[in-house]
Design an enzyme around this catalytic site. Structure first.
Site, PDB file in Angstrom:
ATOM      1  N   GLY A 195       3.712  -5.453   8.680  1.00  0.00           N
ATOM      2  CA  GLY A 195       4.000  -6.378   7.642  1.00  0.00           C
ATOM      3  C   GLY A 195       3.410  -6.049   6.161  1.00  0.00           C
ATOM      4  O   GLY A 195       3.015  -4.934   6.312  1.00  0.00           O
ATOM      5  N   GLU A 252       5.705  -0.705   6.537  1.00  0.00           N
ATOM      6  CA  GLU A 252       6.469  -0.985   5.030  1.00  0.00           C
ATOM      7  C   GLU A 252       5.830  -0.125   3.925  1.00  0.00           C
ATOM      8  O   GLU A 252       4.830  -0.262   3.444  1.00  0.00           O
ATOM      9  CB  GLU A 252       6.379  -2.386   4.568  1.00  0.00           C
ATOM     10  CG  GLU A 252       7.278  -3.270   5.306  1.00  0.00           C
ATOM     11  CD  GLU A 252       7.173  -4.720   5.030  1.00  0.00           C
ATOM     12  OE1 GLU A 252       7.028  -4.957   3.851  1.00  0.00           O
ATOM     13  OE2 GLU A 252       7.237  -5.534   6.026  1.00  0.00           O
ATOM     14  N   TYR A 253       6.271   1.351   3.938  1.00  0.00           N
ATOM     15  CA  TYR A 253       7.104   2.092   4.916  1.00  0.00           C
ATOM     16  C   TYR A 253       6.667   3.588   5.191  1.00  0.00           C
ATOM     17  O   TYR A 253       5.748   4.046   4.313  1.00  0.00           O
ATOM     18  CB  TYR A 253       8.741   2.436   3.837  1.00  0.00           C
ATOM     19  CG  TYR A 253       8.983   0.993   3.266  1.00  0.00           C
ATOM     20  CD1 TYR A 253       9.741  -0.062   4.192  1.00  0.00           C
ATOM     21  CD2 TYR A 253       8.667   0.665   2.029  1.00  0.00           C
ATOM     22  CE1 TYR A 253      10.015  -1.271   3.814  1.00  0.00           C
ATOM     23  CE2 TYR A 253       9.159  -0.480   1.456  1.00  0.00           C
ATOM     24  CZ  TYR A 253       9.664  -1.592   2.400  1.00  0.00           C
ATOM     25  OH  TYR A 253      10.046  -2.709   1.615  1.00  0.00           O
TER      26      TYR A 253
END
Ligand code: NAG
Length: 202
Positions: free
Chosen positions: A95, A137-138
């Site tokens: 997340g 991410e990421y």
């Protein structure tokens, strides 16, 4: 005649592809939100992703972002299968805002990958989830900054998903692996080994 054959071949290909891949409707359920599991209409979703879990500080398993396992919530989500028997309930790790450094350390170390995968499988099986979703991410482009992470994230994230897939394939029932990825090519080209992601994820 040749054109007809080609068209037929394309039509057969489309049918095979269409038949093999049923559309997925993935619904993320946020463990910090106000919606209760019972408020979800499970006939609208093929998959429910429990968002989120994070990597623990020892980099060897996942922990609920609430700080400890929430079996009551997991069971209430799993109970939605009574209304949709094909529903899959998947645990999502990562997340936005999750420390990229933890993912990076794990994917870049064969030992950490091995321990993480084994412990995460045990966790998923203990709570009866159907699979793992990875929301890093990421790779390389940490929180969107492509000079922040090592270039090795790209290749080793590919190795990571390959190893997870191989481990999941050995299980009965098999667990699913999916990933949330960035759409923009500016980041995606730097972050992903497309061949590995395409071959091993889902
Ligand atoms: C991106 O990360 C690098 C390395 O940590 C840092 O020097 C740079 O300031 C960051 N750029 C932005 C826009 O935050």
């Amino acid at each position: 005649m040749r054109l007809l054959l080609i068209l037929t071949a394309i039509a057969v290909q489309l049918c095979v592809t269409w038949g093999a891949t049923k559309p997925r409707v993935v619904c993320y359920w946020a463990n910090w939100g106000s919606m209760t599991p019972e408020q979800i209409d499970p006939t609208l979703c093929t998959h429910i992703h429990y968002a989120f879990h994070v990597m623990d500080d020892k980099h060897n398993t996942i922990v609920d972002s609430k700080g400890s396992p929430q079996p009551d919530l997991y069971n209430r989500l799993l109970a939605l299968k009574q209304k949709n028997p094909e529903l899959q309930v998947v645990v999502s790790v990562g997340g936005w805002g999750q420390p990229d450094i933890k993912f990076s350390r794990v994917v870049n170390s064969p030992e950490l990958r091995k321990g993480f995968i084994a412990n995460t499988i045990a966790y998923i099986q203990k709570y009866k989830f159907d699979g793992l979703d990875i929301d890093w991410e990421y790779p390389v482009c940490w929180t969107g900054n492509c000079t922040a992470g090592p270039k090795s994230d790209r290749e080793n994230y590919g190795v990571f998903v390959k190893e997870i897939r191989a481990a999941f394939e050995k299980l009965t029932p098999r667990l699913t692996i999916s990933a949330a990825v960035v759409a923009g090519a500016g980041i995606a080209d730097k972050a992903y080994d497309y061949k590995a992601i395409g071959e091993y994820v889902i």
